[in-house]
Every structure is written in C-alpha cells, then in structure tokens.
Design a protein around this motif. Structure first.
Motif, PDB file in Angstrom:
ATOM      1  N   VAL A  66      -9.086 -13.166 -18.459  1.00 59.08           N
ATOM      2  CA  VAL A  66      -8.405 -13.325 -17.176  1.00 59.08           C
ATOM      3  C   VAL A  66      -8.737 -14.687 -16.570  1.00 59.08           C
ATOM      4  O   VAL A  66      -9.887 -15.109 -16.582  1.00 59.08           O
ATOM      5  N   HIS A  67      -7.699 -15.366 -16.053  1.00 57.89           N
ATOM      6  CA  HIS A  67      -7.888 -16.629 -15.343  1.00 57.89           C
ATOM      7  C   HIS A  67      -7.839 -16.365 -13.848  1.00 57.89           C
ATOM      8  O   HIS A  67      -6.933 -15.691 -13.354  1.00 57.89           O
ATOM      9  N   LEU A  68      -8.806 -16.899 -13.120  1.00 59.89           N
ATOM     10  CA  LEU A  68      -8.827 -16.835 -11.668  1.00 59.89           C
ATOM     11  C   LEU A  68      -8.232 -18.127 -11.127  1.00 59.89           C
ATOM     12  O   LEU A  68      -8.491 -19.213 -11.654  1.00 59.89           O
ATOM     13  N   VAL A  69      -7.432 -18.031 -10.086  1.00 59.58           N
ATOM     14  CA  VAL A  69      -6.712 -19.177  -9.537  1.00 59.58           C
ATOM     15  C   VAL A  69      -7.217 -19.455  -8.126  1.00 59.58           C
ATOM     16  O   VAL A  69      -7.325 -18.546  -7.306  1.00 59.58           O
ATOM     17  N   GLU A  70      -7.546 -20.721  -7.852  1.00 59.66           N
ATOM     18  CA  GLU A  70      -8.012 -21.144  -6.536  1.00 59.66           C
ATOM     19  C   GLU A  70      -7.282 -22.415  -6.117  1.00 59.66           C
ATOM     20  O   GLU A  70      -6.952 -23.252  -6.960  1.00 59.66           O
ATOM     21  N   LEU A  71      -7.068 -22.566  -4.814  1.00 62.40           N
ATOM     22  CA  LEU A  71      -6.453 -23.781  -4.296  1.00 62.40           C
ATOM     23  C   LEU A  71      -7.491 -24.893  -4.209  1.00 62.40           C
ATOM     24  O   LEU A  71      -8.657 -24.648  -3.900  1.00 62.40           O
ATOM     25  N   THR A  72      -7.041 -26.101  -4.474  1.00 59.82           N
ATOM     26  CA  THR A  72      -7.874 -27.285  -4.281  1.00 59.82           C
ATOM     27  C   THR A  72      -7.662 -27.776  -2.841  1.00 59.82           C
ATOM     28  O   THR A  72      -6.852 -27.202  -2.089  1.00 59.82           O
TER      29      THR A  72
END
Length: 142
Positions: free
Chosen positions: A90-96
């Motif tokens: 699973v890939h976790l996605v975060e905003l820069t």
C-alpha cells in the motif's frame, strides 16, 4: 400538456449538470489546476495518510486512472507517496508544501465559483433543491 412540451427532468438535470461542470472545470483551470487535481488534493487533505485505493474510492475513479493523476502530481511536487510500513503493498499519499498551496488556491477558486452559482438563490430554495436532488438520487438508487 404532452410529455414533449417541456424537457424530461433527467434531460434538464443532465444538461444543467454538464454546463455547471464545464464552468467549474474552467474556473479551476483559470486558477492553475484541474478537476482531477482538485478532487485528489481535497481527498488527501480530508483524510489522514490516505492510501491509493481509498483515494480512488473517494474520488470515484479507477485505480489506474488515479495512478496516472498521482504520477503527474508527484512530478509537479504536489504530493509524495511512500510505502505503508504495516502493509508494503500500500502507498500512503501526503501533500507537500506546494500541494498545500495549490489546495488553498483551488479551494478559493471553488468557493468563488460556489458563490457565483448561488447568486439570487435564497438559502430556503437551496435547501429545497438539496432535498429534490436527494430524492432524485434515491429514486435511481432503489
């Protein structure tokens, strides 16, 4: 009155939805974004470390389509993806920081568009409209 003297509700709703969607898309493009970017940023912002599967579901698109958008947004520096330490598949996605700034820009554009859309419509009529839309959804879901 015959059925053809006025357009069927579904046709009228479809035409209106298409016109409003096109105008909203144009407002987002003018602000430097797109609808897929806005929906992705909004979904990531509203969840804590959302994974790609959850994001696709929130946005209402297929995983492969989301991957295409995430690749482009990652290349633009709007977000990062990393493996979930608990489940490496699973890939976790975060905003820069740039993603946060783009979110704020597009949020403002969405609010301005919403204000434009509501001009001349009192809150009572908007509440009634929301009820009508909910009833239409319920009619097609059952």
């Amino acid at each position: 009155m015959t059925p053809f003297e006025r357009p069927p509700v579904g046709m009228n709703l479809g035409r209106t939805a298409k016109l409003v969607a096109q105008a909203f898309d144009a407002a987002l493009v003018e602000a430097g974004g797109t609808l897929p970017v806005w929906l992705t940023l909004l979904s990531v912002k509203s969840s804590t470390l959302a994974n790609q599967r959850e994001l696709a579901g929130m946005i209402g698109i297929q995983g492969a389509t989301l991957t295409h958008h995430l690749n482009a947004m990652e290349a633009q520096g709007l977000l990062t993806r990393r493996r979930d330490p608990v489940n490496r598949r699973v890939h976790l996605v975060e905003l820069t920081e740039a993603g946060e700034a783009m979110f704020e820009t597009l949020r403002k554009a969405a609010l301005v568009f919403d204000k434009r859309l509501r001009v001349g419509l009192p809150d009572e009529r908007l509440a009634e409209f929301a009820q009508v839309l909910a009833a239409l959804r319920a009619n097609v879901e059952s």
